[in-house]
Scaffold this active site. Structure first.
Site, PDB file in Angstrom:
ATOM      1  N   SER A   7     -55.555  79.192  -5.689  1.00  0.00           N
ATOM      2  CA  SER A   7     -54.436  79.351  -4.746  1.00  0.00           C
ATOM      3  C   SER A   7     -53.834  78.007  -4.363  1.00  0.00           C
ATOM      4  O   SER A   7     -54.547  77.006  -4.250  1.00  0.00           O
ATOM      5  CB  SER A   7     -54.911  80.037  -3.466  1.00  0.00           C
ATOM      6  OG  SER A   7     -55.526  81.256  -3.750  1.00  0.00           O
ATOM      7  N   GLU A  10     -63.883  88.825  -9.953  1.00  0.00           N
ATOM      8  CA  GLU A  10     -63.800  88.645  -8.502  1.00  0.00           C
ATOM      9  C   GLU A  10     -63.557  89.984  -7.808  1.00  0.00           C
ATOM     10  O   GLU A  10     -64.227  90.343  -6.845  1.00  0.00           O
ATOM     11  CB  GLU A  10     -62.670  87.661  -8.176  1.00  0.00           C
ATOM     12  CG  GLU A  10     -62.583  87.358  -6.694  1.00  0.00           C
ATOM     13  CD  GLU A  10     -61.631  86.215  -6.392  1.00  0.00           C
ATOM     14  OE1 GLU A  10     -60.699  85.997  -7.184  1.00  0.00           O
ATOM     15  OE2 GLU A  10     -61.822  85.553  -5.360  1.00  0.00           O
ATOM     16  N   GLN A  57     -63.470  77.774  -6.464  1.00  0.00           N
ATOM     17  CA  GLN A  57     -62.338  78.292  -7.241  1.00  0.00           C
ATOM     18  C   GLN A  57     -61.062  77.607  -6.747  1.00  0.00           C
ATOM     19  O   GLN A  57     -60.675  77.800  -5.593  1.00  0.00           O
ATOM     20  CB  GLN A  57     -62.264  79.812  -7.009  1.00  0.00           C
ATOM     21  CG  GLN A  57     -61.205  80.543  -7.777  1.00  0.00           C
ATOM     22  CD  GLN A  57     -61.110  81.982  -7.286  1.00  0.00           C
ATOM     23  OE1 GLN A  57     -61.466  82.296  -6.145  1.00  0.00           O
ATOM     24  NE2 GLN A  57     -60.613  82.857  -8.123  1.00  0.00           N
ATOM     25  N   GLU A 107     -52.110  94.833  -1.023  1.00  0.00           N
ATOM     26  CA  GLU A 107     -50.802  95.201  -1.594  1.00  0.00           C
ATOM     27  C   GLU A 107     -50.804  94.933  -3.102  1.00  0.00           C
ATOM     28  O   GLU A 107     -50.282  95.728  -3.890  1.00  0.00           O
ATOM     29  CB  GLU A 107     -49.677  94.382  -0.937  1.00  0.00           C
ATOM     30  CG  GLU A 107     -49.345  94.790   0.495  1.00  0.00           C
ATOM     31  CD  GLU A 107     -50.385  94.276   1.497  1.00  0.00           C
ATOM     32  OE1 GLU A 107     -51.126  93.326   1.179  1.00  0.00           O
ATOM     33  OE2 GLU A 107     -50.445  94.846   2.601  1.00  0.00           O
ATOM     34  N   SER A 166     -62.775  78.238  -1.033  1.00  0.00           N
ATOM     35  CA  SER A 166     -64.022  78.492  -0.303  1.00  0.00           C
ATOM     36  C   SER A 166     -65.130  77.568  -0.791  1.00  0.00           C
ATOM     37  O   SER A 166     -65.343  77.441  -2.002  1.00  0.00           O
ATOM     38  CB  SER A 166     -64.474  79.941  -0.496  1.00  0.00           C
ATOM     39  OG  SER A 166     -63.465  80.831  -0.135  1.00  0.00           O
TER      40      SER A 166
HETATM   41  C1  LIG Z   1     -61.882  84.865   2.667  1.00  0.00           C
HETATM   42  C2  LIG Z   1     -60.959  84.299   1.647  1.00  0.00           C
HETATM   43  C3  LIG Z   1     -61.479  83.473   0.648  1.00  0.00           C
HETATM   44  C4  LIG Z   1     -60.611  82.914  -0.302  1.00  0.00           C
HETATM   45  N1  LIG Z   1     -61.151  82.076  -1.221  1.00  0.00           N
HETATM   46  C5  LIG Z   1     -60.352  81.518  -2.152  1.00  0.00           C
HETATM   47  C6  LIG Z   1     -60.891  80.585  -3.098  1.00  0.00           C
HETATM   48  O1  LIG Z   1     -62.077  80.263  -3.064  1.00  0.00           O
HETATM   49  N2  LIG Z   1     -60.071  80.043  -4.018  1.00  0.00           N
HETATM   50  C7  LIG Z   1     -58.739  80.367  -4.078  1.00  0.00           C
HETATM   51  O2  LIG Z   1     -58.065  79.872  -4.975  1.00  0.00           O
HETATM   52  N3  LIG Z   1     -58.171  81.216  -3.162  1.00  0.00           N
HETATM   53  C8  LIG Z   1     -58.951  81.783  -2.215  1.00  0.00           C
HETATM   54  N4  LIG Z   1     -58.420  82.644  -1.275  1.00  0.00           N
HETATM   55  C9  LIG Z   1     -56.965  82.836  -1.254  1.00  0.00           C
HETATM   56  C10 LIG Z   1     -56.523  84.230  -1.654  1.00  0.00           C
HETATM   57  O3  LIG Z   1     -56.709  84.463  -3.024  1.00  0.00           O
HETATM   58  C11 LIG Z   1     -55.042  84.344  -1.243  1.00  0.00           C
HETATM   59  O4  LIG Z   1     -54.986  84.227   0.168  1.00  0.00           O
HETATM   60  C12 LIG Z   1     -54.439  85.670  -1.651  1.00  0.00           C
HETATM   61  O5  LIG Z   1     -54.315  85.758  -3.048  1.00  0.00           O
HETATM   62  C13 LIG Z   1     -53.036  85.870  -1.018  1.00  0.00           C
HETATM   63  O6  LIG Z   1     -52.222  84.765  -1.241  1.00  0.00           O
HETATM   64  P1  LIG Z   1     -51.414  84.082  -0.024  1.00  0.00           P
HETATM   65  O7  LIG Z   1     -52.405  83.809   1.061  1.00  0.00           O
HETATM   66  O8  LIG Z   1     -50.659  82.938  -0.598  1.00  0.00           O
HETATM   67  O9  LIG Z   1     -50.429  85.199   0.499  1.00  0.00           O
HETATM   68  P2  LIG Z   1     -48.999  85.583  -0.116  1.00  0.00           P
HETATM   69  O10 LIG Z   1     -49.125  85.715  -1.587  1.00  0.00           O
HETATM   70  O11 LIG Z   1     -47.987  84.629   0.409  1.00  0.00           O
HETATM   71  O12 LIG Z   1     -48.777  87.014   0.498  1.00  0.00           O
HETATM   72  C14 LIG Z   1     -48.289  87.223   1.835  1.00  0.00           C
HETATM   73  C15 LIG Z   1     -48.129  88.714   2.043  1.00  0.00           C
HETATM   74  O13 LIG Z   1     -47.151  89.253   1.114  1.00  0.00           O
HETATM   75  C16 LIG Z   1     -47.707  90.322   0.354  1.00  0.00           C
HETATM   76  N5  LIG Z   1     -47.197  90.278  -1.023  1.00  0.00           N
HETATM   77  C17 LIG Z   1     -47.060  89.183  -1.794  1.00  0.00           C
HETATM   78  N6  LIG Z   1     -46.565  89.539  -3.019  1.00  0.00           N
HETATM   79  C18 LIG Z   1     -46.410  90.881  -3.012  1.00  0.00           C
HETATM   80  C19 LIG Z   1     -45.954  91.821  -3.981  1.00  0.00           C
HETATM   81  N7  LIG Z   1     -45.564  91.460  -5.202  1.00  0.00           N
HETATM   82  N8  LIG Z   1     -45.922  93.143  -3.632  1.00  0.00           N
HETATM   83  C20 LIG Z   1     -46.327  93.539  -2.380  1.00  0.00           C
HETATM   84  N9  LIG Z   1     -46.736  92.674  -1.418  1.00  0.00           N
HETATM   85  C21 LIG Z   1     -46.808  91.371  -1.730  1.00  0.00           C
HETATM   86  C22 LIG Z   1     -49.209  90.044   0.376  1.00  0.00           C
HETATM   87  O14 LIG Z   1     -49.961  91.228   0.136  1.00  0.00           O
HETATM   88  C23 LIG Z   1     -49.428  89.481   1.784  1.00  0.00           C
HETATM   89  O15 LIG Z   1     -49.534  90.544   2.703  1.00  0.00           O
HETATM   90  C24 LIG Z   1     -59.225  83.204  -0.289  1.00  0.00           C
HETATM   91  C25 LIG Z   1     -58.710  84.030   0.726  1.00  0.00           C
HETATM   92  C26 LIG Z   1     -59.573  84.569   1.687  1.00  0.00           C
HETATM   93  C27 LIG Z   1     -58.997  85.430   2.764  1.00  0.00           C
END
Ligand SMILES: Cc1cc2nc3c(=O)[nH]c(=O)nc-3n(C[C@H](O)[C@H](O)[C@H](O)COP(=O)(O)OP(=O)(O)OC[C@H]3O[C@@H](n4cnc5c(N)ncnc54)[C@H](O)[C@@H]3O)c2cc1C
Length: 411
Positions: free
Chosen positions: A140, A256, A137, A379, A173
């Site tokens: 991100s 998902e 996928q 969140e 992933s």
């Molecule tokens: C095990 C694992 C597998 C993954 N696999 C994939 C994959 O295969 N493909 C892919 O595309 N992505 C993948 N991801 C990524 C995942 O979808 C993102 O990490 C997730 O959506 C959070 O985005 P970010 O890491 O950019 O954090 P951010 O969006 O930067 O968030 C940082 C913090 O701010 C909080 N926050 C952000 N916006 C808000 C809001 N509006 N209100 C309240 N709080 C908020 C969040 O909850 C978090 O605590 C994976 C992640 C993990 C942990």
């Protein structure tokens, strides 16, 4: 040859047919190991491609890897509840497809079924069901996670209808092991951010696609950064409408979320496993720990029953905003399970031979946050519950209708 089951089969019928099929077709030594709970032997079979590739192909041909999919595309056309029973029957022997196939089976397949052309369904669904293609996928980005619609990977259409893609994805992933990727890219920055995105199906061997594994604190490297440099995609790589990729992505994201809420069956789970360990090493005698373990057992059973009910009520697709409640609860349970794994077995958690494999309790402790981040953070699930289920007002976004190209950059 598909298992002989009517699409209207009850859960009991589906379970019995899948169970009988596995007993008949699983290699005898693996069946014996599974029946004797010799799980390392079963795991070795699944991890050995020479043995597991033909097994997964047979499982797919029988329709048991994708039981909700239409019969003509490698499925059995079962309801979500009966399909859950099939999965449960296969899972009890621990010989089903692995986590590395989650994106393919749980996300790519249902999204292609919902939005694909006849040619896309024909090309991708059969091989997916048989385990011939692995998918990742590519959603991100370094600057777009929770705010996924803020993505800036760019796909530009050429005069002949083909596309050229440039950008960077992250946390992808198993991308380094994947044959195809689900890609969201911006195709019209003059439109507001949700409206100028298109969804693509990308052959990962295309020149310009480069997956670089990222080492995690568990020691594994399942995640990747994926760099897309002048990647040329054919016109038929588009899934769904041009600039309509957000609606397609919603299908993927709902699947998902739904897939990260535990299986639709009531029975042996993480709490049971922790209780067995605590019983085995005597830590169950400790009253506070025992109380936490039993509390977790009750909560896990409640989640399992809720998931089962959601599948039964939803007919052939269990995805909906209610899935956010289950995902949130599952994420909390997984965090508690990770903490308890270390507390039940503190000696193993604190000391293991240098250079040796990371023991299970440590791995579970270090991975405890997985579900609270992957597939949308806790969140974000709370926001969805607040807005879509409780009817609370949305976060104000004064830039909502502005062209993406005119929005202030946030990262
Ligand atoms: C095990 C694992 C597998 C993954 N696999 C994939 C994959 O295969 N493909 C892919 O595309 N992505 C993948 N991801 C990524 C995942 O979808 C993102 O990490 C997730 O959506 C959070 O985005 P970010 O890491 O950019 O954090 P951010 O969006 O930067 O968030 C940082 C913090 O701010 C909080 N926050 C952000 N916006 C808000 C809001 N509006 N209100 C309240 N709080 C908020 C969040 O909850 C978090 O605590 C994976 C992640 C993990 C942990």
């Amino acid at each position: 040859m598909p298992v002989d089951l009517s699409p209207d089969a009850t859960e009991a019928e589906a379970y019995a047919a899948a169970d009988a099929w596995v007993r008949e077709h699983l290699p005898a030594d693996v069946l014996k190991a599974a029946l004797g709970a010799e799980w390392p032997e079963v795991a070795a079979f699944v991890a050995d491609p020479e043995r597991s590739t033909p097994w997964f192909a047979a499982l797919g041909d029988a329709g048991l890897s994708s039981p909700t999919w239409p019969c003509e595309h490698g499925g059995l056309g079962l309801s979500a509840a009966s399909a859950g029973a099939v999965t449960e029957a296969v899972t009890q022997y621990r010989v089903g497809r692995t986590m590395a196939d989650f994106v393919g089976l749980a996300l790519a397949g249902p999204t292609i079924i919902a939005h694909g052309t006849a040619a896309q369904k024909e090309r991708f669904l059969g091989p997916l069901a048989r385990g011939e293609h692995r998918w990742c996928q590519l959603f991100s980005e370094p600057g777009a996670g929770s705010d996924l619609a803020g993505l800036s990977t760019r796909a530009e259409q050429q005069a002949d209808g083909t596309w050229v893609v440039n950008g960077q994805k992250v946390w992808s992933s198993f991308a380094h092991l994947s044959d195809f990727g689900l890609l969201m890219a911006r195709t019209d920055p003059s439109l507001p951010k949700h409206r100028g995105i298109t969804y693509f199906l990308v052959d990962m061997t295309t020149p310009g696609v480069e997956a670089r594994p990222l080492r995690q604190m568990t020691g594994h490297a399942e995640f990747n950064e994926v760099f897309l440099t002048e990647v040329e995609l054919p016109a038929d790589a588009v899934l769904g409408e041009l600039n309509g990729g957000w609606a397609v992505a919603i299908t993927t994201l709902m699947q998902e979320r739904n897939g990260l809420t535990g299986r639709p069956a009531v029975g042996d789970g993480k709490a049971d496993e922790l209780l067995r360990r605590a019983h085995g090493n005597g830590s169950l005698e400790e009253p506070v720990l025992r109380d936490r373990l039993l509390r977790m057992l009750v909560e896990e059973r409640a989640l399992q029953m809720t998931t089962l009910r959601a599948y039964a009520e939803a007919g052939r697709g269990a995805a909906g905003a209610e899935g956010s409640v289950r995902k949130l609860v599952n994420a909390q349970l997984e965090e508690e399970a990770g903490a308890l794994a270390a507390e039940v077995d503190p000696l193993t958690a604190l000391s293991w031979p240098a250079g040796g494999a990371v023991p299970a309790p440590v791995e579970e402790f270090l991975a405890m946050k997985t579900t609270s981040i992957a597939g949308g953070t806790s969140e974000i699930q709370r926001n969805i519950i607040a807005e879509r289920l409780l009817g609370l007002p949305k976060d104000p976004d004064p830039e909502k209708d502005k062209p993406f190209s005119e929005r202030p950059r946030t990262s």
